[in-house]
Write an enzyme that holds these catalytic residues in place. Structure first.
Site, PDB file in Angstrom:
ATOM      1  N   GLY A 112      40.840  48.660   3.239  1.00 14.51           N
ATOM      2  CA  GLY A 112      39.757  48.516   4.200  1.00 14.51           C
ATOM      3  C   GLY A 112      38.532  47.880   3.592  1.00 14.51           C
ATOM      4  O   GLY A 112      38.106  48.262   2.505  1.00 14.51           O
ATOM      5  N   TYR A 165      35.330  44.947  11.882  1.00 13.37           N
ATOM      6  CA  TYR A 165      35.881  46.179  11.323  1.00 13.37           C
ATOM      7  C   TYR A 165      36.467  47.063  12.425  1.00 13.37           C
ATOM      8  O   TYR A 165      37.617  47.504  12.330  1.00 13.37           O
ATOM      9  CB  TYR A 165      34.799  46.936  10.557  1.00 13.37           C
ATOM     10  CG  TYR A 165      35.294  48.233   9.948  1.00 13.37           C
ATOM     11  CD1 TYR A 165      36.080  48.214   8.798  1.00 13.37           C
ATOM     12  CD2 TYR A 165      34.981  49.458  10.515  1.00 13.37           C
ATOM     13  CE1 TYR A 165      36.542  49.396   8.237  1.00 13.37           C
ATOM     14  CE2 TYR A 165      35.430  50.642   9.953  1.00 13.37           C
ATOM     15  CZ  TYR A 165      36.215  50.608   8.815  1.00 13.37           C
ATOM     16  OH  TYR A 165      36.676  51.775   8.267  1.00 13.37           O
ATOM     17  N   LYS A 180      40.481  48.093  12.985  1.00 14.93           N
ATOM     18  CA  LYS A 180      40.923  49.492  12.921  1.00 14.93           C
ATOM     19  C   LYS A 180      41.485  49.958  14.265  1.00 14.93           C
ATOM     20  O   LYS A 180      42.419  50.769  14.312  1.00 14.93           O
ATOM     21  CB  LYS A 180      39.784  50.393  12.437  1.00 14.93           C
ATOM     22  CG  LYS A 180      39.368  50.103  10.982  1.00 14.93           C
ATOM     23  CD  LYS A 180      40.538  50.284  10.026  1.00 14.93           C
ATOM     24  CE  LYS A 180      40.155  50.145   8.581  1.00 14.93           C
ATOM     25  NZ  LYS A 180      41.236  50.501   7.660  1.00 14.93           N
ATOM     26  N   ILE A 199      33.208  59.395   5.566  1.00 10.74           N
ATOM     27  CA  ILE A 199      33.781  60.022   4.375  1.00 10.74           C
ATOM     28  C   ILE A 199      32.988  59.549   3.166  1.00 10.74           C
ATOM     29  O   ILE A 199      32.692  58.359   3.041  1.00 10.74           O
ATOM     30  CB  ILE A 199      35.278  59.655   4.221  1.00 10.74           C
ATOM     31  CG1 ILE A 199      36.065  60.000   5.491  1.00 10.74           C
ATOM     32  CG2 ILE A 199      35.870  60.332   2.992  1.00 10.74           C
ATOM     33  CD1 ILE A 199      36.080  61.462   5.882  1.00 10.74           C
ATOM     34  N   ARG A 227      19.635  56.071   9.043  1.00 11.39           N
ATOM     35  CA  ARG A 227      19.635  56.169  10.511  1.00 11.39           C
ATOM     36  C   ARG A 227      21.052  56.270  11.060  1.00 11.39           C
ATOM     37  O   ARG A 227      21.356  57.121  11.900  1.00 11.39           O
ATOM     38  CB  ARG A 227      18.919  54.956  11.114  1.00 11.39           C
ATOM     39  CG  ARG A 227      18.828  55.004  12.648  1.00 11.39           C
ATOM     40  CD  ARG A 227      18.112  53.775  13.207  1.00 11.39           C
ATOM     41  NE  ARG A 227      18.814  52.523  12.986  1.00 11.39           N
ATOM     42  CZ  ARG A 227      19.867  52.105  13.703  1.00 11.39           C
ATOM     43  NH1 ARG A 227      20.351  52.846  14.662  1.00 11.39           N
ATOM     44  NH2 ARG A 227      20.424  50.936  13.438  1.00 11.39           N
TER      45      ARG A 227
END
Length: 180
Positions: A23, A86, A90, A119, A130
């Protein structure tokens, strides 16, 4: 990848469990996402998973047993501003896994997705305070996760205990995105 698979097969036999965990991400809105960025993210996050599965599934078909686990992201299910490529890559992994589950299920091969939330890895380092606060406020557990918690979900899906689970997406997100 093919060289690594050949080396593993020579030493241990054909893989029975395959985990696609590649990734990369770049924070860019759609108007700032040029074709090269799009291609690099889709190639790494989605095409590499497809190639890994295609290169490793023949041994599973022969053995009539296998586990394929694709690592996606919770934002592949929820979307995330500034992550056009991204989140698209995914999200596509979920469709890939569901199709593979249909194709490979008759051969006793399960295919599932793990969708981690925030994670604490190097990939989370550039997340702004933020965005971090937004994630954590949207997660009932109110904290980020650990690589060990993701690994526990993967271990379960790779086990015999998960033999009746296929085509599923398991969020490991502290509850972020659970309204889906």
């Amino acid at each position: 990848m093919e060289r690594a698979l050949n080396e593993v097969t020579a030493v241990q036999g054909a893989p029975e469990v395959v985990i696609a965990n590649a990734g990369i991400s770049q924070s860019r809105v759609v108007t700032a996402t040029d074709q090269d960025v799009w291609d690099a993210i889709l190639d790494t996050n989605l095409t590499a998973a497809f190639r890994l599965v295609r290169a490793s599934v023949s041994g599973m078909l022969t053995a009539r047993w296998g586990r394929i686990i694709l690592i996606s992201s919770i934002v592949g299910l929820t979307g995330l501003p500034g992550q056009t490529a991204y989140t698209s890559s995914k999200a596509a992994m979920v469709g890939l896994a569901r199709t593979l589950a249909w194709e490979l299920g008759p051969h006793n091969i399960t295919v599932n997705v793990v969708a981690p939330g925030l994670i604490e890895t190097r990939m989370a380092e550039p997340v702004t305070p933020r965005i971090r606060a937004q994630f954590l406020s949207g997660a009932p557990l109110g904290r980020s996760g650990t690589p060990e918690e993701v690994a526990a979900a993967v271990r379960f899906l790779a086990s015999e205990e998960a033999s009746f689970i296929t085509g599923a997406t398991l969020p490991v997100s502290g509850g972020y995105g659970m309204g889906l």
